[in-house]
Design an enzyme around this catalytic site. Structure first.
Site, PDB file in Angstrom:
ATOM      1  N   LEU A  11       0.842  -1.202   0.000  1.00  0.00           N
ATOM      2  CA  LEU A  11       0.000   0.000   0.000  1.00  0.00           C
ATOM      3  C   LEU A  11       0.874   1.249   0.000  1.00  0.00           C
ATOM      4  CD1 LEU A  11      -2.769  -1.043   2.563  1.00  0.00           C
ATOM      5  CD2 LEU A  11      -2.638  -1.469   0.091  1.00  0.00           C
ATOM      6  N   ARG A  18       1.859  14.807   6.593  1.00  0.00           N
ATOM      7  CA  ARG A  18       2.731  15.294   7.672  1.00  0.00           C
ATOM      8  C   ARG A  18       4.224  15.330   7.314  1.00  0.00           C
ATOM      9  NH1 ARG A  18       1.144  11.647  12.472  1.00  0.00           N
ATOM     10  NH2 ARG A  18       0.122  10.408  10.854  1.00  0.00           N
ATOM     11  N   TYR A 339      38.804  13.373  -3.625  1.00  0.00           N
ATOM     12  CA  TYR A 339      37.545  12.924  -4.208  1.00  0.00           C
ATOM     13  C   TYR A 339      37.847  11.934  -5.328  1.00  0.00           C
ATOM     14  CZ  TYR A 339      33.365  12.561  -6.990  1.00  0.00           C
ATOM     15  OH  TYR A 339      32.316  12.043  -7.695  1.00  0.00           O
TER      16      TYR A 339
END
Ligand code: UD1
Ligand code: CA
Length: 437
Positions: A11, A18, A339
């Site tokens: 579901l 909210r 990185y």
């Protein structure tokens, strides 16, 4: 395939008001994976699922797009308008016409449910030959949940929603967890009998329980042992709480498997990351997405590993290093301030402090690869502009911007030549004293 005989109905049509967000509730992520992804994984993890039917409504297009990309055993079914949980399950009818067997109903906003629990739930339902089994839990503060109402002999009677409950029922601490199993052939026909004459004007799935019992069929409650598994997400606060719970669970499991986590409170590791034993995770490390990290590595402090890292053994990922979608083979170090994205690093590579793989072309909006082969080294503060390859044992000098491939064993320097102006300071001072310019 013999075991895969259950169909799940997930579901996921509700609005999630909210959350105060434009994103559909079930797409809110924990470690870059949407809540719905956790539920689908837990359901599939039972090993019993033939197919998942996801009921979508609010933000249907976005949710459907996610489901399509995420899994190949789910289909979406639209529910508009959203007239309650009973109406939502009824929408699966056309997809279940030929199906005989057990239907599992779960909610898309309970990411902490575990496969083991769902498997035991389904197996208990089938072993007891019940027409319907509902999952319940005992809550000290049951407010807002539907209550499990039992007869004097302890048998299940019905479920009453908080909004429809009187004060006696509100005192009941056994709640409806919102997870159900039922026999499709005997229970599905009862959905057409559901009415919406209740406080919310909705078709309640919970009313199916009383219907099954009225028809003289067997309905039982299965009481959950660990309440946190049905923790539902209704707000951003809940999202943060669920992250904490999930994280504690993941860290505990990793430590049990032999990973050292110096301070579990500050270490966040997605449950889809596998880590080998004797690897040490130092404080303030954040690892999201799907990754593998080998044995004997040292990660952090203050490291960020994003999705798609494949890290070998004896690898050092140090402080203020970010790794994304990269292969880093064994015995390689990325120790500080770097990185590494869309890259492949071989074995015994040493990445100098502050090395950047520049993987993104902001004009074409594409990402390209950096390849650094076995034994190669980058100097501190170097930028490797992808696509670029550094062959075996090649070196790049500190402060270099590398825009061309570097052959094996070569040194590459790309920076302004060093100049030293002898006595420059004293001469400048002298000029100043004589008022000269
Ligand atoms: C529901 C149960 C309640 C239970 C609680 C557990 C009913 C009537 N009540 O209440 O007994 O204690 O779950 O969390 O079932 N949804 C749809 N379509 C709809 C309405 C809802 O798909 O028309 C979905 C929602 O997106 C959500 C789930 O169903 O994933 C549950 O709906 P929600 O409104 O949150 O139910 P509760 O009021 O919490
Ligand atoms: Ca509701």
């Amino acid at each position: 395939m013999e075991n895969k005989k259950v169909i799940s109905v997930v579901l996921a049509a509700g609005k999630g008001t909210r959350m105060k967000s434009n994103l559909p509730k079930v797409l809110h992520p924990i470690y870059s994976k949407p809540l719905l992804g956790y539920v689908i994984d837990a359901v599939n993890g039972t090993g019993l699922i033939r197919e998942n039917i996801v009921i979508v409504g609010h933000g249907a297009e976005e949710v459907e797009k996610f489901v399509k990309e995420y899994t190949n055993n789910a289909i979406c079914k639209l529910q508009t308008p959203q007239r309650g949980t009973g109406d939502a399950v009824a929408k699966a009818e056309s997809l279940l016409k030929e199906f005989k067997g057990t239907v599992l109903v779960v909610c898309g906003d309970t990411p902490l449910i575990r496969s083991e629990t769902l498997k035991d739930f389904i197996e208990t339902h089938e072993k007891n030959k019940s027409a319907l089994t509902v999952m319940s839990a005992i809550f000290d503060n049951p407010a807002n949940y539907g209550r499990i109402v039992r007869n004097e002999d302890g048998s299940l009677k019905c479920i009453t929603e908080e909004k429809d409950a009187d004060s006696t029922i509100k005192r009941i601490k056994e709640i409806n967890a919102g997870i159900y199993c039922f026999d499709k052939e005997v229970v599905f026909p009862l959905f057409s009998e559901l009415k919406c004459n209740n406080a919310q004007g909705e078709y309640y799935l919970t009313d199916i329980v009383a219907k099954v019992i009225e028809k003289g069929m067997k309905a039982e409650a299965y009481t959950l042992k660990n309440n946190e598994e049905i923790f539902g997400i209704n707000s951003k606060t809940n999202l943060a709480q669920a992250t904490k719970i999930l994280n504690a669970r993941t860290n505990a499991k990793l430590m049990e498997e032999g990973v050292t986590i110096v301070d579990p409170e500050t270490v966040y590791i997605s449950p889809d990351t596998a880590i080998g034993k004797d690897t040490i995770i130092f404080p303030n490390v954040y690892i999201s997405g799907k990754n593998t990290i080998g044995t004997n590595c040292k990660i952090g402090p203050f490291a960020h590993i994003r999705d798609g890292a494949e890290i070998g053994n004896n690898v050092r990922i140090g402080n203020f290093v970010e790794i994304k979608k990269s292969i880093i083979k064994s015995n390689t170090n990325v120790s500080h301030l770097s990185y590494i994205g869309d890259s492949e690093l071989g074995e015994h590579v040493n990445i100098g402090a502050g090395t950047i793989t520049a993987n993104y072309d902001p004009v074409l909006k594409t990402k390209t690869k950096t390849i650094i082969k076995d034994g190669a080294n980058t100097g501190s503060n170097s930028v490797l502009v992808a696509p670029v390859t550094m062959q075996e044992n090649s070196m790049c000098a500190a402060g270099s911007v590398i825009t061309k491939d570097v052959e094996a064993n070569a040194l590459v320097i790309n920076r302004a030549p060093l100049k030293i102006f002898k006595d420059w300071v004293t001469e400048r001072l002298k000029k100043g004293e004589s008022g000269g310019k």
